[in-house]
Every structure is written in structure tokens, then in C-alpha cells.
Write a protein that holds these residues in place. Structure first.
Motif, PDB file in Angstrom:
ATOM      1  N   SER A 147      87.144  52.011  66.131  1.00 17.05           N
ATOM      2  CA  SER A 147      87.536  52.992  66.877  1.00 17.05           C
ATOM      3  C   SER A 147      86.655  53.985  66.771  1.00 17.05           C
ATOM      4  O   SER A 147      85.898  54.179  65.840  1.00 17.05           O
ATOM      5  CB  SER A 147      89.501  53.566  66.723  1.00 17.05           C
ATOM      6  N   LEU A 148      86.931  55.045  68.024  1.00 13.47           N
ATOM      7  CA  LEU A 148      85.812  56.245  67.827  1.00 13.47           C
ATOM      8  C   LEU A 148      86.438  57.657  67.059  1.00 13.47           C
ATOM      9  O   LEU A 148      87.925  57.437  66.527  1.00 13.47           O
ATOM     10  CB  LEU A 148      85.948  56.804  69.191  1.00 13.47           C
ATOM     11  N   THR A 149      85.757  58.084  66.222  1.00 14.13           N
ATOM     12  CA  THR A 149      86.242  58.828  65.311  1.00 14.13           C
ATOM     13  C   THR A 149      84.782  60.502  65.800  1.00 14.13           C
ATOM     14  O   THR A 149      84.196  59.893  65.736  1.00 14.13           O
ATOM     15  CB  THR A 149      85.933  58.923  63.827  1.00 14.13           C
ATOM     16  N   PHE A 150      86.120  61.701  64.718  1.00 15.12           N
ATOM     17  CA  PHE A 150      85.073  62.453  65.199  1.00 15.12           C
ATOM     18  C   PHE A 150      85.824  63.910  63.611  1.00 15.12           C
ATOM     19  O   PHE A 150      86.736  63.518  63.668  1.00 15.12           O
ATOM     20  CB  PHE A 150      84.799  63.502  66.388  1.00 15.12           C
ATOM     21  N   GLY A 151      84.845  64.726  64.116  1.00 15.92           N
ATOM     22  CA  GLY A 151      85.737  65.034  62.910  1.00 15.92           C
ATOM     23  C   GLY A 151      85.280  66.743  62.492  1.00 15.92           C
ATOM     24  O   GLY A 151      83.912  67.231  62.885  1.00 15.92           O
ATOM     25  N   LEU A 152      85.169  67.912  61.741  1.00 20.09           N
ATOM     26  CA  LEU A 152      84.236  68.718  61.254  1.00 20.09           C
ATOM     27  C   LEU A 152      84.794  69.519  59.944  1.00 20.09           C
ATOM     28  O   LEU A 152      85.665  68.579  59.728  1.00 20.09           O
ATOM     29  CB  LEU A 152      85.233  70.095  62.537  1.00 20.09           C
ATOM     30  N   GLY A 153      83.928  70.062  59.151  1.00 16.40           N
ATOM     31  CA  GLY A 153      84.430  70.403  57.866  1.00 16.40           C
ATOM     32  C   GLY A 153      83.204  71.454  57.396  1.00 16.40           C
ATOM     33  O   GLY A 153      82.463  71.976  57.451  1.00 16.40           O
ATOM     34  N   ALA A 154      82.904  71.230  55.715  1.00 18.17           N
ATOM     35  CA  ALA A 154      82.480  72.356  55.251  1.00 18.17           C
ATOM     36  C   ALA A 154      81.498  71.797  54.037  1.00 18.17           C
ATOM     37  O   ALA A 154      82.728  71.732  53.117  1.00 18.17           O
ATOM     38  CB  ALA A 154      82.612  73.912  55.291  1.00 18.17           C
TER      39      ALA A 154
END
Length: 228
Positions: free
Chosen positions: A171-178
Motif C-alpha cells: 500500500s501507499l503511505t503518507f504522513g505529517l508530523g513534527a
């Protein structure tokens, strides 16, 4: 998709060590280097068991479905410079289980799952100041869902059965964070990541089907990492 994952993995294997030498990396800066990390948090399964739940609703009774479980994420990466890095990871998404009891309790169904995966991703960083930086990720993950199912009927024991079924996919994954850089070598991170289309669509007419179904998983983790 498998060829794409292999190509990215091979690229990381041969290119990352070359970047470790500043003379071979024109983008090297004080942020360059390898890092290891451990994250813990929760996995939300969104539409898990949705079709299986609809089937059971036709017969009334009592049902319980796990929609969120604890999760653990292990990761290692190479920071090319302060804006870009490559990362590999292994994730245990927990055990989203389900249980159904018919009216009167004569029929009991039990579903137990384990979901794990490993992947590779590109990481983009945006420094806010010396301590804080934002990040965004995009990549692919190879996952496996293992499911055990059993049914017991006290009125008709002849229908009692148990079986296991597993499904694999990419599967494709994507994310955001700090990240918060506590010291030169230690940082804490907070991240949300979406893993698309994990599992397979439930088919009530098949015995070798995932009652977990197919759905997106949202992973929320708090992590600590050590930078070499």
C-alpha cells in the motif's frame, strides 16, 4: 508495485552509504547522518469489520468490534541534509478483534487478527527553529493480515468450525508530523500516517475471507530517536 518497492530499496541500500561521506554528498550539512527510533501509539482501523458487522446486524444479538489498538513502530533512516531523508520502518498495528453472540447466546463467533508491515519512505523536513522542525512522508508498505476465526453453536454442534486466513499486499503511505530536538543526538517526534487499503473485501459466501475487511489505517505515534 513489487518492482517499485525493490527498486527503491536497492537505491537506498547503495546510495545511502555513499551519502555518509561528505565528499560524495554535495548537500551534506550539520544535519546529515543516520538515526534510529522507536515509536508507540495507536492505530485506528476506520471501517474495520463494516461488512461483517452489517451481516451480523441482520441476526441481532450482541457484537463487539475493535476500532483502535495500541501500535509500535521501529524505524531507521539516513538524513541527507536538513531538508530530506530516507527511512525504513517495521510496524505492529496491534490486534483488531471481533466477537458476536446470537440472541440467547447459542451461537458465538470469535475473530482474532494480527496486522504487521514494513516499508520505506521519503521524508521531507522543514526547520522552524533550532529545536523544532515539521516533516512530511510518502512511501510504500508491505503488510500482512493474519486472521483466526471460530464459531460454536451449542444447539447444533455439527456446525462448529475454526479456520485461519491471511492476506498480503502493498500500500501507499503518507504522513505529517513534527520533531523536537532535545539535544544534538536525541529528538522526540509526533506523527500521523495513513496506510491505504489494508486487507481484502469481506465476502460472506466464502470461508477463506477476511472478516476484518479492507480499509485504511491511521497510525498515531509518539517517538524518540537517536541521531549518530
Amino acid at each position: 508495485m513489487k518492482k517499485a518497492v525493490l527498486a527503491v530499496a536497492l537505491t537506498t541500500t547503495f546510495v545511502a552509504p555513499a551519502f555518509a561521506t561528505n565528499s560524495l554528498n554535495p548537500f551534506a550539512d550539520e544535519k546529515s547522518g543516520f538515526y534510529l527510533g522507536l515509536g508507540a501509539g495507536a492505530a485506528d482501523y476506520n471501517d474495520s469489520y463494516s461488512d461483517y458487522e452489517k451481516e451480523n446486524d441482520r441476526y441481532s444479538g450482541n457484537s463487539e468490534y475493535t476500532k483502535r489498538e495500541g501500535a509500535v513502530n521501529l524505524f531507521a533512516g539516513y538524513r541527507v541534509n536538513k531538508y530530506f531523508g530516507l527511512e525504513i520502518n517495521y510496524t505492529d498495528f496491534g490486534s483488531p478483534d471481533a466477537e458476536y453472540n446470537s440472541p440467547g447466546g447459542s451461537v458465538h463467533e470469535d475473530v482474532e487478527n494480527e496486522i504487521k508491515g514494513y516499508g520505506i519512505k521519503a521524508v521531507g523536513f522543514y526547520p522552524i527553529n533550532t529545536n523544532i522542525e515539521l516533516k512530511a512522508t510518502a512511501g510504500v508498505m508491505k503488510w500482512k493480515v493474519e486472521e483466526d476465526y471460530s464459531i460454536t453453536n451449542s444447539a447444533f454442534p455439527s456446525v462448529n468450525k475454526a479456520n485461519s486466513h491471511s492476506e498480503k499486499g502493498t500500500s501507499l503511505t503518507f504522513g505529517l508530523g513534527a520533531n523536537y530536538n532535545l539535544t544534538e543526538n536525541v529528538a522526540f517526534g509526533l506523527q500521523w500516517e495513513r496506510i491505504n487499503d489494508v486487507g481484502e473485501k469481506y465476502d460472506e459466501n466464502k470461508t477463506d475471507t477476511l472478516r476484518f475487511g479492507e480499509n485504511d489505517i491511521d497510525l498515531y505515534t509518539l517517538s524518540v530517536q537517536y541521531k549518530f
